[in-house]
Design a protein around this motif. Structure first.
Motif, mmCIF file in Angstrom:
data_model
loop_
_atom_site.group_PDB
_atom_site.id
_atom_site.type_symbol
_atom_site.label_atom_id
_atom_site.label_comp_id
_atom_site.label_asym_id
_atom_site.label_seq_id
_atom_site.Cartn_x
_atom_site.Cartn_y
_atom_site.Cartn_z
ATOM 1 N N LEU A 1 0.823 -1.212 0.000
ATOM 2 C CA LEU A 1 0.000 0.000 0.000
ATOM 3 C C LEU A 1 0.859 1.265 0.000
ATOM 4 O O LEU A 1 0.485 2.280 -0.583
ATOM 5 C CB LEU A 1 -0.934 -0.008 1.213
ATOM 6 C CG LEU A 1 -2.103 0.973 1.182
ATOM 7 C CD1 LEU A 1 -3.037 0.643 0.012
ATOM 8 C CD2 LEU A 1 -2.874 0.933 2.492
ATOM 9 N N TYR B 1 -6.704 -0.932 -3.307
ATOM 10 C CA TYR B 1 -7.679 -1.134 -2.241
ATOM 11 C C TYR B 1 -7.748 -2.593 -1.789
ATOM 12 O O TYR B 1 -8.161 -2.881 -0.665
ATOM 13 C CB TYR B 1 -9.064 -0.651 -2.682
ATOM 14 C CG TYR B 1 -9.155 0.852 -2.805
ATOM 15 C CD1 TYR B 1 -8.268 1.684 -2.118
ATOM 16 C CD2 TYR B 1 -10.116 1.455 -3.607
ATOM 17 C CE1 TYR B 1 -8.343 3.066 -2.224
ATOM 18 C CE2 TYR B 1 -10.204 2.841 -3.718
ATOM 19 C CZ TYR B 1 -9.315 3.642 -3.028
ATOM 20 O OH TYR B 1 -9.393 5.002 -3.121
ATOM 21 N N SER B 2 -7.359 -3.518 -2.667
ATOM 22 C CA SER B 2 -7.344 -4.916 -2.234
ATOM 23 C C SER B 2 -6.318 -5.101 -1.117
ATOM 24 O O SER B 2 -6.558 -5.850 -0.158
ATOM 25 C CB SER B 2 -7.036 -5.849 -3.407
ATOM 26 O OG SER B 2 -5.735 -5.624 -3.909
ATOM 27 N N LEU C 1 -5.464 -2.738 0.992
ATOM 28 C CA LEU C 1 -6.070 -2.089 2.159
ATOM 29 C C LEU C 1 -7.067 -3.029 2.837
ATOM 30 O O LEU C 1 -7.060 -3.173 4.071
ATOM 31 C CB LEU C 1 -6.759 -0.797 1.727
ATOM 32 C CG LEU C 1 -7.417 0.034 2.837
ATOM 33 C CD1 LEU C 1 -6.409 0.432 3.894
ATOM 34 C CD2 LEU C 1 -8.089 1.272 2.247
ATOM 35 N N TYR C 2 -7.905 -3.683 2.051
ATOM 36 C CA TYR C 2 -8.866 -4.634 2.620
ATOM 37 C C TYR C 2 -8.147 -5.786 3.324
ATOM 38 O O TYR C 2 -8.578 -6.238 4.390
ATOM 39 C CB TYR C 2 -9.781 -5.187 1.533
ATOM 40 C CG TYR C 2 -10.899 -4.263 1.119
ATOM 41 C CD1 TYR C 2 -11.854 -3.836 2.042
ATOM 42 C CD2 TYR C 2 -11.024 -3.819 -0.198
ATOM 43 C CE1 TYR C 2 -12.890 -2.989 1.664
ATOM 44 C CE2 TYR C 2 -12.051 -2.971 -0.581
ATOM 45 C CZ TYR C 2 -12.984 -2.552 0.361
ATOM 46 O OH TYR C 2 -14.016 -1.718 -0.012
ATOM 47 N N CYS D 1 -10.545 9.162 0.760
ATOM 48 C CA CYS D 1 -10.611 7.732 0.414
ATOM 49 C C CYS D 1 -11.836 7.118 1.087
ATOM 50 O O CYS D 1 -11.838 6.848 2.287
ATOM 51 C CB CYS D 1 -9.339 7.007 0.870
ATOM 52 S SG CYS D 1 -9.387 5.233 0.534
ATOM 53 N N VAL E 1 -13.094 4.214 0.868
ATOM 54 C CA VAL E 1 -12.889 2.855 1.377
ATOM 55 C C VAL E 1 -12.310 2.892 2.789
ATOM 56 O O VAL E 1 -12.738 2.146 3.681
ATOM 57 C CB VAL E 1 -11.971 2.056 0.427
ATOM 58 C CG1 VAL E 1 -11.611 0.701 1.035
ATOM 59 C CG2 VAL E 1 -12.645 1.857 -0.925
ATOM 60 N N ALA E 2 -11.339 3.778 3.009
ATOM 61 C CA ALA E 2 -10.721 3.888 4.335
ATOM 62 C C ALA E 2 -11.729 4.385 5.369
ATOM 63 O O ALA E 2 -11.800 3.868 6.493
ATOM 64 C CB ALA E 2 -9.507 4.811 4.277
ATOM 65 N N GLN F 1 -13.983 1.591 6.294
ATOM 66 C CA GLN F 1 -13.348 0.623 7.182
ATOM 67 C C GLN F 1 -13.211 1.166 8.605
ATOM 68 O O GLN F 1 -13.374 0.421 9.580
ATOM 69 C CB GLN F 1 -11.985 0.210 6.622
ATOM 70 C CG GLN F 1 -12.063 -0.612 5.352
ATOM 71 C CD GLN F 1 -12.801 -1.919 5.551
ATOM 72 O OE1 GLN F 1 -12.576 -2.623 6.532
ATOM 73 N NE2 GLN F 1 -13.698 -2.254 4.623
#
Length: 464
Positions: free
Chosen positions: A159, A166-167, A169-170, A199, A201-202, A205
């Protein structure tokens, strides 16, 4: 009609497919072949990829890159020995080619040699210009051997090199979750968000981490930031709705779930949550409407069937609840949760044979809850199958060896079968554990309870 397969204006893939259709053989340079093969591999069109590789090597037998594609296909087809031989040949030609190490690592990964795969990938790391991908591969190998700490470190390195991966990050958050490091996950995500404040996605999460910690106000704020970053992010609206439910703000939760229905095709999850919210608000008509939409949208979602069955049960409409659970077991007869409800409803309606069958099916499917054993025992007793009561409870006591309610029940059953020694043994165990539960014996086995020997035992333990 003639086709010019060497026309530079034609796209390489179109040219190749045209060639296959016409059975003509056209020439492609090695770069074109690489483009064609990568396209088919990315699309998962393996048969076309194999044809392209075969023709490519015929036309360019000395190309290391094309032979590497051949090796990759051999690995995909589990032809590991042939792949090893080819990769060793290529290593002699280009010992500093990182892709050779990556493909060798792939072989070891597929044959459970994950430590060796990691070793080879670390060699590739020294040679490649694309370190992010290799760090990701190393991370996956550590996941395979359940070394979540090292997996997390490698995904973090990935990252650092590619903030849009993003994969990775996941996968980092997956590792934090498995290690139950919620606060560390939040700290990491906040650091990431310092550099990437939009972001979505962040933010999403972070919200999930706060949700798991039951810090609902902070979770809500995070999901709102995710929506600010991307107002079409369906996952953020769904999670925000869940938080609002926890906070008792059902009308606002409904608004968020309904937004998801407008943004994309409806999901069974959104329908289910809408039904739950309307149910909480006392709007039974809309609750039922959305529960029915849930099972129509996804008949395999057990939560949908259970929601509608529980809805009718709580409204004391047991026949209707039973009709739905019968439909549910037709859809998925291997779901123990369905069979428990099937049994409970039949028991309520005094359909004892059906109830016993339901409990038996639930046990066969792995439902070993205490209540399942005791409920089935009571049904078997009502059916007059005392020996089956004993068999059932002996099995249950294997899982719960000191379960006082089972002890009283099996004691009564043994006395009914005139197996006095076994009956006394279990009754003494039960009385030692909790004499107050003797009411079970009195209610289920009144003739046993009133027997002289049993009364003597009760007096003996009552005086202690």
């Amino acid at each position: 009609m003639e086709f010019n397969l060497n026309n530079d204006d034609e796209m390489s893939i179109d040219k190749f497919e045209l060639m296959l259709k016409t059975n003509e053989v056209g020439f492609f340079d090695s770069d074109e072949f690489e483009e064609i093969i990568e396209h088919y591999l990315d699309e998962g069109k393996m048969a076309l990829a194999r044809k392209a590789i075969h023709l490519a090597i015929n036309q360019h037998p000395a190309s290391v890159n094309l032979r590497l594609f051949h090796a990759e296909m051999l690995v995909f087809d589990d032809k590991f020995e042939a792949a090893h031989e080819l990769l060793n040949e290529l290593h002699d030609l280009e010992p500093l080619n990182s892709e050779i190490y990556i493909q060798k690592a792939n072989i070891y990964s597929k044959t459970e040699g994950h430590d060796k795969a990691i070793e080879l990938l670390n060699e590739a790391l020294k040679l490649t210009d694309d370190q992010a991908d290799v760090y990701s591969l190393i991370g996956m190998e550590f996941l395979f051997i359940e070394d979540y700490s090292n997996a997390k470190l490698n995904f973090m390195k990935c990252l650092e090199l590619d903030e849009l991966d993003y994969s990775a990050l996941y996968n980092i958050i997956y590792c934090f979750d498995f290690l139950q490091e919620n606060q560390q996950a939040i700290d990491f995500l906040n650091m990431f968000l310092n550099d990437n404040p939009y972001c979505e996605v962040a933010w999403h999460q972070v919200g999930k981490q706060y949700f798991d910690l039951k810090m609902y106000e902070k979770s809500l704020a995070a999901f709102e930031f995710a929506i600010i970053s991307d107002d079409t992010f369906i996952g953020a609206y769904l999670e925000k709705g869940k938080v609002l439910e926890k906070l008792g703000r059902y009308n606002e939760a409904i608004e968020n779930y309904q937004i998801t229905l407008e943004l994309d095709d409806p999901t069974s999850f959104a329908y289910l949550r809408l039904g739950k919210c309307f149910n909480k608000l006392g709007n039974k008509e809309l609750a039922l409407k959305y529960f029915k939409k849930t099972i129509n949208e996804d008949p395999l979602l057990d939560k949908g069937w259970i929601a509608i069955v529980d809805y009718y049960s709580k409204n004391l409409n047991y026949p209707k609840a039973l009709s739905y659970i019968e439909k549910a077991v037709e859809v998925d007869g291997e779901n123990a949760l369905y069979w428990i409800r099937y049994a409970d409803l039949n028991k309520r309606l005094n359909f004892f044979e059906e109830a016993e069958y339901g409990y038996r099916k639930a046990i066969e499917l792995g439902n070993y809850e205490e209540k399942t054993w005791t409920s089935r025992a009571d049904i078997l007793l009502a059916l007059g199958e005392t020996e089956a009561v004993v068999s059932n409870l002996n099995h249950g006591l294997e899982f719960y060896p000191e379960h006082v309610e089972m002890e009283y029940r099996i004691a009564g059953a043994y006395y009914m079968l005139n197996e006095t020694v076994k009956g006394r043994f279990h009754l003494q165990n039960a009385l030692k554990a909790d004499p107050e539960y003797v009411i079970i014996l009195e209610e289920l086995y009144p003739s046993v309870y009133s027997a002289m020997e049993v009364q003597d035992l009760l007096l003996k333990y009552a005086s202690k």
